[in-house]
Each structure stands twice: as C-alpha cells, then as structure tokens.
Design a protein around this motif. Structure first.
Motif, PDB file in Angstrom:
ATOM      1  N   MET A  28       0.827  -1.198   0.000  1.00 23.75           N
ATOM      2  CA  MET A  28       0.000   0.000   0.000  1.00 23.75           C
ATOM      3  C   MET A  28       0.869   1.259   0.000  1.00 23.75           C
ATOM      4  SD  MET A  28      -2.904   1.126   2.763  1.00 23.75           S
ATOM      5  CE  MET A  28      -1.682   1.262   4.059  1.00 23.75           C
ATOM      6  N   ILE A  29       1.902   1.259   0.837  1.00 25.94           N
ATOM      7  CA  ILE A  29       2.798   2.419   0.896  1.00 25.94           C
ATOM      8  C   ILE A  29       3.554   2.576  -0.410  1.00 25.94           C
ATOM      9  CG2 ILE A  29       4.825   3.359   2.065  1.00 25.94           C
ATOM     10  CD1 ILE A  29       3.845   1.947   4.596  1.00 25.94           C
ATOM     11  N   MET A  30       4.022   1.466  -0.967  1.00 30.61           N
ATOM     12  CA  MET A  30       4.756   1.517  -2.227  1.00 30.61           C
ATOM     13  C   MET A  30       3.873   2.038  -3.358  1.00 30.61           C
ATOM     14  SD  MET A  30       7.873   0.726  -1.745  1.00 30.61           S
ATOM     15  CE  MET A  30       8.345   0.526  -3.452  1.00 30.61           C
ATOM     16  N   GLU A  31       2.597   1.630  -3.360  1.00 32.21           N
ATOM     17  CA  GLU A  31       1.681   2.096  -4.415  1.00 32.21           C
ATOM     18  C   GLU A  31       1.493   3.605  -4.354  1.00 32.21           C
ATOM     19  OE1 GLU A  31      -1.030  -1.991  -4.728  1.00 32.21           O
ATOM     20  OE2 GLU A  31      -1.819  -0.189  -3.765  1.00 32.21           O
ATOM     21  N   ILE A  32       1.409   4.143  -3.125  1.00 36.75           N
ATOM     22  CA  ILE A  32       1.243   5.594  -2.986  1.00 36.75           C
ATOM     23  C   ILE A  32       2.460   6.324  -3.546  1.00 36.75           C
ATOM     24  CG2 ILE A  32       1.089   7.478  -1.308  1.00 36.75           C
ATOM     25  CD1 ILE A  32      -0.517   5.576   0.478  1.00 36.75           C
ATOM     26  N   LEU A  33       3.658   5.856  -3.154  1.00 40.58           N
ATOM     27  CA  LEU A  33       4.876   6.531  -3.604  1.00 40.58           C
ATOM     28  C   LEU A  33       5.112   6.351  -5.106  1.00 40.58           C
ATOM     29  CD1 LEU A  33       7.205   5.649  -0.616  1.00 40.58           C
ATOM     30  CD2 LEU A  33       6.176   7.854  -1.121  1.00 40.58           C
ATOM     31  N   ILE A  34       4.846   5.140  -5.616  1.00 40.20           N
ATOM     32  CA  ILE A  34       5.015   4.900  -7.048  1.00 40.20           C
ATOM     33  C   ILE A  34       4.024   5.740  -7.848  1.00 40.20           C
ATOM     34  CG2 ILE A  34       4.760   3.148  -8.866  1.00 40.20           C
ATOM     35  CD1 ILE A  34       5.896   1.120  -6.846  1.00 40.20           C
ATOM     36  N   GLY A  35       2.788   5.837  -7.344  1.00 37.93           N
ATOM     37  CA  GLY A  35       1.800   6.681  -8.022  1.00 37.93           C
ATOM     38  C   GLY A  35       2.250   8.125  -8.091  1.00 37.93           C
ATOM     39  N   PHE A  36       2.835   8.609  -6.986  1.00 37.13           N
ATOM     40  CA  PHE A  36       3.343   9.983  -6.968  1.00 37.13           C
ATOM     41  C   PHE A  36       4.421  10.184  -8.024  1.00 37.13           C
ATOM     42  CE2 PHE A  36       5.179  13.854  -5.583  1.00 37.13           C
ATOM     43  CZ  PHE A  36       6.532  13.657  -5.413  1.00 37.13           C
ATOM     44  N   LEU A  37       5.352   9.222  -8.127  1.00 36.01           N
ATOM     45  CA  LEU A  37       6.422   9.327  -9.117  1.00 36.01           C
ATOM     46  C   LEU A  37       5.880   9.258 -10.541  1.00 36.01           C
ATOM     47  CD1 LEU A  37       9.387   7.256  -7.652  1.00 36.01           C
ATOM     48  CD2 LEU A  37       9.198   9.721  -7.900  1.00 36.01           C
ATOM     49  N   LEU A  38       4.903   8.372 -10.768  1.00 40.62           N
ATOM     50  CA  LEU A  38       4.335   8.249 -12.115  1.00 40.62           C
ATOM     51  C   LEU A  38       3.665   9.542 -12.557  1.00 40.62           C
ATOM     52  CD1 LEU A  38       2.801   4.631 -12.052  1.00 40.62           C
ATOM     53  CD2 LEU A  38       4.768   5.440 -13.379  1.00 40.62           C
ATOM     54  N   ILE A  39       2.937  10.172 -11.629  1.00 37.41           N
ATOM     55  CA  ILE A  39       2.291  11.447 -11.962  1.00 37.41           C
ATOM     56  C   ILE A  39       3.333  12.494 -12.316  1.00 37.41           C
ATOM     57  CG2 ILE A  39       0.944  13.351 -10.995  1.00 37.41           C
ATOM     58  CD1 ILE A  39      -0.581  11.241  -9.345  1.00 37.41           C
ATOM     59  N   THR A  40       4.431  12.525 -11.539  1.00 35.89           N
ATOM     60  CA  THR A  40       5.502  13.484 -11.817  1.00 35.89           C
ATOM     61  C   THR A  40       6.142  13.235 -13.177  1.00 35.89           C
ATOM     62  OG1 THR A  40       5.966  13.618  -9.448  1.00 35.89           O
ATOM     63  CG2 THR A  40       7.664  14.419 -10.944  1.00 35.89           C
ATOM     64  N   ILE A  41       6.419  11.951 -13.470  1.00 36.22           N
ATOM     65  CA  ILE A  41       7.044  11.604 -14.754  1.00 36.22           C
ATOM     66  C   ILE A  41       6.126  11.939 -15.920  1.00 36.22           C
ATOM     67  CG2 ILE A  41       7.861   9.660 -16.162  1.00 36.22           C
ATOM     68  CD1 ILE A  41       8.822   8.374 -13.519  1.00 36.22           C
ATOM     69  N   ILE A  42       4.842  11.627 -15.762  1.00 31.34           N
ATOM     70  CA  ILE A  42       3.881  11.949 -16.837  1.00 31.34           C
ATOM     71  C   ILE A  42       3.819  13.447 -17.069  1.00 31.34           C
ATOM     72  CG2 ILE A  42       1.421  11.915 -17.429  1.00 31.34           C
ATOM     73  CD1 ILE A  42       1.274   9.187 -15.978  1.00 31.34           C
ATOM     74  N   GLY A  43       3.845  14.213 -15.966  1.00 35.29           N
ATOM     75  CA  GLY A  43       3.825  15.680 -16.109  1.00 35.29           C
ATOM     76  C   GLY A  43       5.024  16.187 -16.888  1.00 35.29           C
ATOM     77  N   ILE A  44       6.209  15.617 -16.605  1.00 38.11           N
ATOM     78  CA  ILE A  44       7.420  16.034 -17.321  1.00 38.11           C
ATOM     79  C   ILE A  44       7.321  15.669 -18.797  1.00 38.11           C
ATOM     80  CG2 ILE A  44       9.906  15.646 -17.526  1.00 38.11           C
ATOM     81  CD1 ILE A  44       9.944  15.205 -14.495  1.00 38.11           C
ATOM     82  N   ILE A  45       6.820  14.446 -19.091  1.00 34.65           N
ATOM     83  CA  ILE A  45       6.689  14.012 -20.492  1.00 34.65           C
ATOM     84  C   ILE A  45       5.735  14.918 -21.259  1.00 34.65           C
ATOM     85  CG2 ILE A  45       5.848  12.141 -21.976  1.00 34.65           C
ATOM     86  CD1 ILE A  45       6.857  10.185 -19.835  1.00 34.65           C
ATOM     87  N   VAL A  46       4.598  15.236 -20.608  1.00 32.87           N
ATOM     88  CA  VAL A  46       3.622  16.131 -21.274  1.00 32.87           C
ATOM     89  C   VAL A  46       4.233  17.491 -21.541  1.00 32.87           C
ATOM     90  CG1 VAL A  46       1.441  17.345 -20.944  1.00 32.87           C
ATOM     91  CG2 VAL A  46       1.623  14.924 -20.346  1.00 32.87           C
TER      92      VAL A  46
END
Length: 632
Positions: A323-341
């Motif tokens: 559960m904790i890993m999913e929260i942190l991974i989700g945060f990183l994915l959102i950040t990476i997607i923002g940079i790509i966009v």
C-alpha cells in the motif's frame, strides 16, 4: 545343640524369603517379559547402526509385550519405549530419498500411529516430559505429510509443556524444529527468530547439541539466501559446539562443501565433500543406507518444499508494504507523466519569432506551475513521511522527557526515528538510510515498514540484536543484494534501544550508530559502540551484538545520524564526534527542551552560510522517561 538349632532356623527363614521373592517377581512380570526385553535391547543397540534391525526387533518387542497384562508396570514401561523406537524407525525410513511415494505415505502413517500410542501411554503415566516429546515427534510427521497447520499447533503444545516445566533443552528442540517448518513454508523471518530463540534456550542449560543445531540452521538459511559469508560464520560456531555429535558434524561438512562451491572455491568444496563422505561411512556404515539417504533427504527438504509456500500468508504480511509503495510509485508516475507532457508541448511549438516569444512565455508559466506543483508534491510527501515515522503526536503520547532535532537536507529525508510502546518494554530507534532526498526517503519508508512488520507479528520480547539480524535479511531479500550491483551498496545505519520496566534496564544494539550516555552525577559522556557493519550487503558481515545497561533515572541517552557531525564550516572542517561529545557535556545542564534549541542554534552557527551536506537527526531521551507509565 542350641547353635545347630539356630542355624537350621536361620536357613528356614532365608529359604522362605527366597520363595517369597520369586512369587513376587512372578506377580510383577509375565512369561514373555524377558523375550520382549531381549528384543528391545537389540533394537536400542542397533538404532545407530541398522534402521531395519531396529524396526524388526522393536516390533517383536511390542508383540511379546502385548501378551503381558496391560496394567503390568514393567510391561507398560517397555511398551512405551518400544512404541517410541518403532515410530522413529518408521519416520526415518519414510524421509529417506530412496523411498517411493506410496511406501513413504505408508511409513508416515505407521510412524504417526506409534507416536500416538507412545503419547497415550505418556498421558497414562502423567509423564509431562515425554508428552512434550510425543507432540514434537508428531509435529515432525505432520510436517513430512505437509499438514503444516496441525504441525504448528503440536509444536505450540510441546513448547508450552516444556516452558511450564522449565525444560530449556526441550524448548530449544521445539524452536529448532519449528524454525525448520517456517523455512519450508518460506517465512525466513520467523525461521531466523525461532533458531535464535533455540540458541538462547540451549545456552541457559549449556546444551551444546541444541546450540549447535540452532547455529547450523542459521547457516543453512543464510546459504539459501545467497549469503555465504554469514553462513560460514554461523557454521563455524555450530562446528565448535557439536564435537561428539557425529551426525551434525557430517551435515556440517556437507554444508561447508555447498558454501564453498557457491563461492567457486572448488578446492575447499572438494576437501569438505571428501570429509563428509568419510564421516558418513564411518558413522552410518554399509548396512545403514536408509539413514544415509534420510540425512541427505533432510538437507534437501527445504528446497523440495519451496514450491508449496502459503501465498495467502505472504500476501497478508506484505499488504501494508504494498500500500505504501503504491502511494509513492503513483506519486512518481504522476511526476514523470507531467514532465513528459511538458516536453511534448515544448517540442511541438511553432518556431517563428513571435510564436517563440509566446512559447517562451508559456514555457515559463508552465515551469513555474510545474515547480509549484513539484514543491507542493514534495511537501505533501514530507508530511506523509513524518506521519509514517510516527511524528511528534505519537512520540509525545509515549515519552515524557525527550527532544528530536529533525532537519532534512531536502524536503524529504533518509533519516528517521522510531518509537513503540509495549506492556513492559519501550522501543526507541534512530536510523540513517543511504543518501538523501527522494531515493533515501523510499528506503526509509521500506525500513519503517520492516520494523512495523517485525514488531507486529514476532514475539514482543525480541532483543535488539535479533531485530538488526532480521532487518538485514529483509533488506537483502527486498533489494536482491548479492554484492555485484550498485543496489548492493544501499542500506541503513541504525541504533535501537529497548527498555524493560520490570528490570529497570536498557538493552542496546547498533549498526554504525553509537549510543552516547550523559551521566547525571558526573556529567561524563559514556559511549556504547555499535557494530561496524550496516543493514544490507557488506563484504565482511558478522552477527550483531548487544549491551544491557543499568542507568540512573536522570541519565540522558543520545543517538544521532552522521549529518550533524559530518557538517563542514567555511574552513571545510567537520564538526566531528569529538566536538559532539564536548557539546553534550556543555548543554547537559539544561532541560531537554532548551537543549533542542541550543543544538539547532549551534548547528546553524557552525555551518554559517555553507550548504547543509546531509540529513540531520538527533534524538535525546531521559532514562526515566523510558520507564514512566504511558501518557493518556
């Protein structure tokens, strides 16, 4: 004449007494008793030479004993011994590598039948020691039949009986067997705990064999986890203790060979394989092929059963971590997607001067927005991390007199502190994960999860040195550390203090983080050194050690990461541990609340315009606070 009559009278008395004795013996023993005893003695002598001879004569002993009255005291005792020998013989043959599946099932059923008969007689005689033995042996059979839940319950019953009678040797035996069961089921943490407990119980009664068995099991487990250095260290301890135990010596030679083979040291591996073969032939002989196969079958039992791990138990234990890993991974994915966009939008802009100007302005606005979002996300991550590491609300609820100076280099930190309260014990830990910033924060969340897991489902009486051993196993397994990749260098330094309200003592163990004690009466600073090995892979791993201390209530304990002492000033001088000891003496006269302000001010004055080099964490607590009643 009188003398002659006296002698005749005396001879008559002796003759009558002799006949009386014979009749008494006849009352006690049945005609088949001597025959049964004869076969039982043969079975007992043959148990280390020929398992077939043991089984044959033990069954014959039972046959002749059954002709005797069931309430005959001698017959009951002989029947008890014969049942135990018969059951052990059937079990030994069943686990032999040469036994086919159908015969193996039949032998195991016979072993269970005779162990049950042995248990019933023990209950009839109210022999608690042998009742515990019966539960332990039945658990071994249930393990071989893959009935793991029943086996666990039987081990618990056996351990409870031994514990009530303070039979520490019996407790050690059950702990070793229960640890092997956990190893079969893939629960390496519980297995390691059981083996450590077995060693501790055996030490209380100086039972060398049980200690040696515990160290051997830890060596076997470490080798399975691709940690040959630690496995070799544990096996060295086992071989020093098992002198005279030829079977365990034989197993030790084979494990040495496997350890050296995994290190590609084929010369040493061959040497110990030769020793193993010679010792095996010496101990077991040509007639005992089934026992040889049983020995080798036991050594490979864990590997054969590795495919039947209970996945539901593993999922339950890992749910919090996921559960904790999913929260942190989700945060990183959102950040990476923002940079790509953002990059995609920048690449598609019109190249004309006017549009470039618009693009530049738009880019500036987006970057400002991105920076703002990034800072906001990091701030939120920092708040999550503070909640995860049991922030000030929980700590103030548990401790009365303490302070925490917590100053990350970036928004999030790799340093963390950990406080937990039990019925009669209290835990305080300070840790420093590799690096700083987001990567170190990930490691800190992992390690906090591991600590919660260890203290949640393992006996709360666990000692600090064992906590460090279990943390090392979890970090190595999770990061797949084998010493051949950059991730092998990731890990953690940590110091752990556990107080005991009943004994008014504190126990400390550390990995690179020392414990400093300011003595209230003399204002001297006492240093309790940590082990110079981290949590994680290390080229010279050694078992951790711990210290039990008796402190006065007004003494103050300090633990800190290296961020404070490694900070440089304008002259590029480090603050150093020497200055820290002096500072502890200088500030020790103030209350802990004032001390926190003093340390923060002292740190700012030292770096004076120089960038902070690492995360800073300093934790101080008055000893009395570790024993005070929990605050409401």
């Amino acid at each position: 004449m009188k003398f002659l009559l006296f002698n005749i009278f005396l001879l008559l008395i002796i003759t009558i007494s002799s006949f009386s004795g014979i009749n008494s013996s006849s009352d006690e023993c049945c005609p088949n008793y001597d025959t049964a005893l004869y076969h039982l003695q043969i079975a007992e002598k043959a148990k280390n030479a020929s398992i077939d001879t043991t089984l044959e004569n033990a069954l014959l002993a039972i046959k002749y004993i059954n002709f005797c009255p069931h309430n005959n005291t001698y017959a009951v005792n002989l029947r008890q011994k014969a049942y135990l020998l018969t059951a052990k013989a059937y079990y030994t043959i069943a686990i032999s590598t040469g036994t086919n599946i159908k015969d193996r099932e039949e032998y195991l059923n016979n072993a269970e039948k005779y162990f049950t008969n042995f248990h019933n007689i023990c209950q009839q005689l109210n022999d608690t020691s042998d009742i515990a033995t019966a539960y332990n042996e039945l658990a071994l059979v249930k393990t071989a039949k893959k009935e793991y839940k029943i086996a666990r319950d039987l081990y618990k019953k056996s351990y409870k009986i031994s514990e009530n009678s303070q039979d520490y040797a019996g407790m050690a035996r059950v702990r070793n067997n229960s640890g092997q069961l956990n190893m079969i089921c893939g629960d390496t943490i519980k297995a390691a705990v059981e083996f450590q407990h077995a060693i501790q119980c055996a030490r209380l009664v100086n039972c060398m064999d049980a200690q040696a068995e515990g160290f051997y099991n830890l060596a076997f487990l470490s080798n399975k986890q691709n940690n040959p250095q630690l496995a070799e260290s544990y096996l060295d301890s086992a071989m020093m203790l098992c002198k005279g135990n030829e079977i365990l010596t034989c197993k030790g030679y084979l494990l040495y060979s496997q350890i050296y083979e995994s290190q590609e040291n084929y010369k040493s591996a061959h040497y110990y394989m030769v020793l193993y073969t010679e010792k095996r032939d010496e101990v077991l002989g040509r007639e005992n092929i089934k026992q040889i196969n049983a020995l080798e079958g036991l050594l490979n039992l864990n590997e054969k059963n590795q495919t039947i791990i209970d996945l539901s138990e593993i999922n339950d234990k890992q749910s919090n971590l996921l559960m904790i890993m999913e929260i942190l991974i989700g945060f990183l994915l959102i950040t990476i997607i923002g940079i790509i966009v953002l990059l995609k939008k920048l690449s598609n802009r019109n190249q004309t001067i006017n549009e470039q100007s618009i693009k530049d302005q738009h880019q500036k606005e987006m970057l400002e927005e991105y920076t703002e979002n990034m800072n906001s996300s990091l701030t939120y991550a920092s708040r999550l991390q503070r909640l995860i590491i049991r922030g000030s609300v929980d700590v103030h609820r548990i401790l009365n007199d303490f302070f925490v100076l917590y100053q990350p280099k970036d928004v999030v930190s790799g340093d963390f502190y950990y406080v937990r309260d039990f019925e009669n014990r209290r835990v305080v830990a300070v840790a420093d994960c590799t690096g700083h910033g987001v990567p170190a924060a990930f490691l800190s969340v992992l390690n906090i999860t591991f600590l919660n897991e260890i203290f949640s489902y393992i006996d709360e009486q666990i000692e600090p040195e064992m906590v460090l051993e279990l943390l090392r196993i979890k970090v190595r397994e999770t990061l797949n550390q084998k010493g051949d990749t950059p991730s092998s260098m990731d890990g953690m330094d940590i110091g752990i203090v556990i107080s005991n309200r009943d004994t008014r003592t504190i126990t400390y163990a550390g990995a690179y983080i020392d414990l400093l004690i300011l003595k209230a009466e003399t204002f001297e600073v006492q240093t309790v050194k940590a082990n110079r090995t981290p949590i994680g892979w290390f080229h010279r791993e050694m078992p951790f050690s711990q210290s039990t201390l008796q402190c006065s209530d007004d003494d103050i304990l300090y633990m800190f990461s290296d961020g404070y002492t490694d900070q440089i000033n304008k002259s590029t001088e480090k603050f150093t541990k020497f200055r820290m000891r002096k500072t502890i003496q200088d500030f020790g006269k103030y209350s802990l609340e004032v001390q926190k302000e003093k340390y923060a001010e002292n740190f700012q004055n030292w770096k004076s315009g120089v960038d902070q080099v690492d995360d800073v964490l300093l934790f101080a607590v008055r000893v009395k606070s570790l024993f005070d009643a929990k605050k409401i």
